[in-house]
Design a protein around this motif. Structure first.
Motif, PDB file in Angstrom:
ATOM      1  N   TYR A  44       2.167   3.517 -15.501  1.00  0.00           N
ATOM      2  CA  TYR A  44       1.923   4.456 -14.403  1.00  0.00           C
ATOM      3  C   TYR A  44       1.135   3.784 -13.288  1.00  0.00           C
ATOM      4  O   TYR A  44       1.430   3.967 -12.090  1.00  0.00           O
ATOM      5  CB  TYR A  44       1.164   5.680 -14.913  1.00  0.00           C
ATOM      6  N   ASN A  45       0.123   2.974 -13.667  1.00  0.00           N
ATOM      7  CA  ASN A  45      -0.667   2.270 -12.652  1.00  0.00           C
ATOM      8  C   ASN A  45       0.191   1.273 -11.877  1.00  0.00           C
ATOM      9  O   ASN A  45       0.034   1.128 -10.661  1.00  0.00           O
ATOM     10  CB  ASN A  45      -1.842   1.555 -13.317  1.00  0.00           C
ATOM     11  N   LEU A  46       1.099   0.580 -12.613  1.00  0.00           N
ATOM     12  CA  LEU A  46       1.994  -0.344 -11.923  1.00  0.00           C
ATOM     13  C   LEU A  46       2.894   0.393 -10.949  1.00  0.00           C
ATOM     14  O   LEU A  46       3.096  -0.042  -9.804  1.00  0.00           O
ATOM     15  CB  LEU A  46       2.834  -1.108 -12.944  1.00  0.00           C
ATOM     16  N   LEU A  47       3.460   1.521 -11.404  1.00  0.00           N
ATOM     17  CA  LEU A  47       4.324   2.311 -10.528  1.00  0.00           C
ATOM     18  C   LEU A  47       3.545   2.838  -9.329  1.00  0.00           C
ATOM     19  O   LEU A  47       4.056   2.868  -8.201  1.00  0.00           O
ATOM     20  CB  LEU A  47       4.944   3.472 -11.306  1.00  0.00           C
ATOM     21  N   LYS A  48       2.292   3.244  -9.587  1.00  0.00           N
ATOM     22  CA  LYS A  48       1.468   3.747  -8.493  1.00  0.00           C
ATOM     23  C   LYS A  48       1.182   2.645  -7.480  1.00  0.00           C
ATOM     24  O   LYS A  48       1.269   2.851  -6.264  1.00  0.00           O
ATOM     25  CB  LYS A  48       0.159   4.301  -9.056  1.00  0.00           C
ATOM     26  N   THR A  49       0.856   1.440  -8.010  1.00  0.00           N
ATOM     27  CA  THR A  49       0.600   0.306  -7.121  1.00  0.00           C
ATOM     28  C   THR A  49       1.847  -0.050  -6.317  1.00  0.00           C
ATOM     29  O   THR A  49       1.787  -0.282  -5.107  1.00  0.00           O
ATOM     30  CB  THR A  49       0.133  -0.914  -7.928  1.00  0.00           C
ATOM     31  N   GLU A  50       3.013  -0.096  -7.024  1.00  0.00           N
ATOM     32  CA  GLU A  50       4.260  -0.394  -6.330  1.00  0.00           C
ATOM     33  C   GLU A  50       4.589   0.680  -5.301  1.00  0.00           C
ATOM     34  O   GLU A  50       5.087   0.373  -4.217  1.00  0.00           O
ATOM     35  CB  GLU A  50       5.395  -0.516  -7.349  1.00  0.00           C
ATOM     36  N   SER A  51       4.293   1.932  -5.653  1.00  0.00           N
ATOM     37  CA  SER A  51       4.549   3.025  -4.706  1.00  0.00           C
ATOM     38  C   SER A  51       3.664   2.886  -3.474  1.00  0.00           C
ATOM     39  O   SER A  51       4.128   3.093  -2.340  1.00  0.00           O
ATOM     40  CB  SER A  51       4.289   4.369  -5.391  1.00  0.00           C
ATOM     41  N   GLU A  52       2.381   2.530  -3.697  1.00  0.00           N
ATOM     42  CA  GLU A  52       1.490   2.344  -2.560  1.00  0.00           C
ATOM     43  C   GLU A  52       1.950   1.185  -1.686  1.00  0.00           C
ATOM     44  O   GLU A  52       1.897   1.260  -0.451  1.00  0.00           O
ATOM     45  CB  GLU A  52       0.062   2.104  -3.070  1.00  0.00           C
ATOM     46  N   ARG A  53       2.399   0.094  -2.347  1.00  0.00           N
ATOM     47  CA  ARG A  53       2.906  -1.039  -1.569  1.00  0.00           C
ATOM     48  C   ARG A  53       4.156  -0.644  -0.790  1.00  0.00           C
ATOM     49  O   ARG A  53       4.321  -1.025   0.380  1.00  0.00           O
ATOM     50  CB  ARG A  53       3.209  -2.198  -2.504  1.00  0.00           C
ATOM     51  N   ALA A  54       5.043   0.111  -1.470  1.00  0.00           N
ATOM     52  CA  ALA A  54       6.260   0.551  -0.782  1.00  0.00           C
ATOM     53  C   ALA A  54       5.920   1.473   0.382  1.00  0.00           C
ATOM     54  O   ALA A  54       6.534   1.383   1.455  1.00  0.00           O
ATOM     55  CB  ALA A  54       7.186   1.265  -1.779  1.00  0.00           C
ATOM     56  N   TRP A  55       4.916   2.347   0.163  1.00  0.00           N
ATOM     57  CA  TRP A  55       4.508   3.237   1.243  1.00  0.00           C
ATOM     58  C   TRP A  55       3.932   2.432   2.406  1.00  0.00           C
ATOM     59  O   TRP A  55       4.206   2.730   3.577  1.00  0.00           O
ATOM     60  CB  TRP A  55       3.480   4.226   0.720  1.00  0.00           C
ATOM     61  N   SER A  56       3.133   1.395   2.059  1.00  0.00           N
ATOM     62  CA  SER A  56       2.570   0.545   3.104  1.00  0.00           C
ATOM     63  C   SER A  56       3.674  -0.170   3.865  1.00  0.00           C
ATOM     64  O   SER A  56       3.651  -0.244   5.110  1.00  0.00           O
ATOM     65  CB  SER A  56       1.600  -0.465   2.484  1.00  0.00           C
ATOM     66  N   ARG A  57       4.660  -0.707   3.101  1.00  0.00           N
ATOM     67  CA  ARG A  57       5.787  -1.372   3.775  1.00  0.00           C
ATOM     68  C   ARG A  57       6.569  -0.394   4.630  1.00  0.00           C
ATOM     69  O   ARG A  57       7.040  -0.735   5.723  1.00  0.00           O
ATOM     70  CB  ARG A  57       6.698  -2.025   2.739  1.00  0.00           C
ATOM     71  N   ALA A  58       6.710   0.841   4.128  1.00  0.00           N
ATOM     72  CA  ALA A  58       7.433   1.851   4.901  1.00  0.00           C
ATOM     73  C   ALA A  58       6.694   2.193   6.192  1.00  0.00           C
ATOM     74  O   ALA A  58       7.319   2.391   7.245  1.00  0.00           O
ATOM     75  CB  ALA A  58       7.630   3.119   4.054  1.00  0.00           C
ATOM     76  N   ARG A  59       5.348   2.235   6.091  1.00  0.00           N
ATOM     77  CA  ARG A  59       4.576   2.503   7.301  1.00  0.00           C
ATOM     78  C   ARG A  59       4.753   1.392   8.328  1.00  0.00           C
ATOM     79  O   ARG A  59       4.915   1.652   9.532  1.00  0.00           O
ATOM     80  CB  ARG A  59       3.087   2.642   6.941  1.00  0.00           C
TER      81      ARG A  59
END
Length: 624
Positions: free
Chosen positions: A372-387
């Protein structure tokens, strides 16, 4: 003070685990021949018993009952309890003679718990015992799962002390599993992570229900008067334990991405478990249970292998999974080998599965949390890339808007009143270009061009074309094309532009086409549409262009257009707007004034397309 407080707290634990009272593991004589002897025949000496060398002999899976004989010496306390500490045994019959009378009692998994002498997960008898002589006892043991004989005789003090100790150990285990189930359901409700739900389901079937069934609690507390139900449920719980564990492994390890072959093997395992589930409706209990034992051994090996492969690939949650299922694999194999008769029955083989499952619960919990932490980290990175991407898109839109305004200014040529223009770009900016001016001879010169592609690159080329046209506009149409070519070809090595330049004089029109033949002439007095033979190679392909002279009549109307007008496809069909439809629509404007005719053509085009055009569409309508 602290020392005394520590001793006070420690005393109950010391008392619980203190060894006191009498506990005897009697020597067992066995009769294992596949014959159906009755107790009367056994008492007459029909059975040939042999002394077992093991304290708790394990006979494995047998299709016939086993007779057991043991002797207790005189002088023991009058109240004794006999326990066969293997809850999975189907039925145990106890026979003994006291005062010349044969006493018979029975217990086992197939006997209702309400009829048992003791409320105990193990099979326990209150032994008839005479203190002044040796006492001989006979046990008839039958079971479809496997027969092991951990026979223990205890006095009252040792029996209840052992029962309390077992209750605390089992209560701790099942309490821990229940807390973990509720905790993972809570995490699923708050985070929405599917892994927590799968883990809770796996804990429910594999660690809670399966262990309740395996350790006799299901029959003792949930179905005390329905032993057949609790017995049959065991295989179904077994099946769903394998299915849920496999689904958890697939999800947690992302096996489809990390180990495709093992992923397919795990899917096959789930399919086999489902097939066994169907067959369990009409095949015998023993056959289904043995099939599940073999499938469980294979699935545990697959879990272990998948965890190892994913861990070796650097997938961090797989490390916890590998160690956790490695431990439970050891415990399960010990339990399976004990059930099959290859290992003796002792504290290690009896409790190894539960102990290793407790370790696995902790480690797999870490794996789920880590995933879950990995997915959360990847999601945050993806969100950052999306921004960042969103900012880039916003900046690009601003640039496109600016380019569109610049191109709009280029296209805002003030055309004479006898010229009407309509322009539909496929994007914010397009690749079509038109321009008109009167040359030094006083004649109207018009340019209509179509740059390959659309969007920003096409618009940039169109802007360069506009500059080149203004530089080369002093000559005839063919000379202008030649000048444009000489200006653009050095700076645009991949130059490919179609263009049409016309010079309209009093009674004729001079045309030079660079791959742009789109010209129609409407004879308004005869309601006839002609297409003059205008030919030539595109800019970037040809280097010289010829001119076509077309005689004009007073009522003629000229239409110049780009290919986006005739190649647009209707939304509900594959048919293009086409030249024939354009000619027909142009003929219908014969009686209209110039601007009304242009609006009519544009409306017909839009109604046909019913959507944004895929290519830029532009046309010029001229009344000479």
């Amino acid at each position: 003070m602290r020392r005394w407080l520590f001793l006070v707290l420690l005393c109950p634990i010391q008392h619980l685990f203190a060894e006191s009272g009498i506990e005897i593991r009697p020597a067992l004589d066995l009769y294992t021949e596949p014959t159906e002897l009755q107790i009367e025949e056994i008492l007459k000496g029909s059975g040939s018993f042999h002394r077992s060398d093991e304290v708790a002999p394990n006979l494995g899976v047998l299709r016939h009952p086993v007779w057991v004989r043991f002797t207790l010496e005189k002088g023991l306390p009058p109240r004794l309890f006999l326990s066969v500490e293997l809850p999975s045994i189907d039925q145990i019959d106890l026979y003994t003679e006291k005062d010349g009378v044969l006493h018979h009692t029975k217990t086992g998994r197939t006997v209702p718990a309400t009829l048992r002498e003791q409320e105990d997960r193990h099979h326990t008898f209150s032994l008839p015992y005479a203190t002044d002589r040796e006492n001989v006892y006979y046990l008839k043991v039958a079971s479809e799962i496997g027969i092991a004989l951990p026979v223990v005789v205890r006095d009252e003090e040792a029996y209840y002390r052992n029962a309390r100790r077992d209750t605390i150990v089992q209560g701790f285990y099942f309490g821990w599993i229940a807390v973990m189930i509720l905790y993972n359901l809570f995490l699923f409700a708050t985070t929405g992570e599917k892994g927590h739900l799968l883990y809770a389901v796996t804990l429910f079937f594999s660690n809670l229900l399966f262990q309740l069934s395996l350790n006799g609690f299901l029959a003792l507390y949930l179905f005390p008067s329905l032993p057949a139900v609790s017995r049959e449920l065991h295989n179904y719980i077994y099946i769903f334990s394998l299915i849920s564990s496999s689904a958890l492994a697939i999800h947690l390890l992302a096996t489809k991405r990390h180990t495709p072959r093992l992923h397919r093997s795990l899917q096959i395992g789930i399919a086999l478990a489902c097939i066994i589930l169907l067959f369990s409706l009409f095949l015998p209990f023993r056959m289904i249970n043995q099939a599940l034992d073999h499938l469980a051994a294979v699935m545990l090996l697959l879990f272990f292998s998948s965890g190892f492969m994913c861990a070796r690939a650097g997938y961090r949650p797989a490390v916890y999974f590998f160690v956790g299922f490695g431990a439970v694999m050891v415990g399960a194999l010990l339990s399976l080998l004990q059930a099959m008769g290859y290992l003796p029955v002792n504290a290690v083989t009896r409790y190894a599965f539960q102990f290793t499952q407790s370790i696995e619960v902790i480690l797999v919990g870490f794996a789920v949390a880590d995933r879950y932490n990995l997915l959360k980290t990847e999601s945050e990175r993806a969100w950052s890339r999306a921004r960042v991407q969103e900012e880039r898109i916003r900046a690009l839109r601003q640039e496109l808007s600016l380019a569109g305004r610049i191109q709009g200014r280029l296209l805002q040529t003030k055309l004479p009143e006898n010229v009407a223009v309509r322009h539909l770009p496929s994007a914010v900016i397009g690749g079509d270009l038109y321009h008109g001016h009167r040359n030094e001879r006083g004649h109207l010169t018009l340019l209509l061009a179509d740059v390959a592609g659309h969007g920003l690159p096409a618009a940039l080329e169109a802007s360069m074309l506009f500059v080149a046209f203004r530089e080369a506009r002093g000559g005839t149409p063919a000379q202008i094309l030649r000048g444009i070519h000489e200006i653009l070809s050095p700076v645009l090595p991949d130059l490919f532009i179609t263009a049409l330049i016309v010079e309209i004089q009093e009674k004729r029109m001079i045309c030079a086409s660079a791959g742009h033949p789109h010209c129609l002439i409407l004879s308004r007095d005869q309601n006839l549409v002609l297409r003059p033979p205008v030919r030539g190679r595109p800019l970037g392909v040809g280097e010289r262009w010829s001119e076509t002279i077309i005689d004009l009549k007073p009522m003629d109307r000229i239409l110049l257009f780009t290919d986006g007008l005739i190649e647009t496809v209707a939304r509900d069909s594959d048919e293009q707007f086409g030249t024939d439809r354009l000619r027909a629509e142009l003929a219908r404007t014969a009686s209209m004034d110039l601007q009304s005719a242009a609006d009519r053509l544009l409306t017909s085009f839009i109604l046909y397309a019913q959507s944004e055009p895929e290519d830029d569409a532009t046309f010029l309508l001229i009344d000479p």
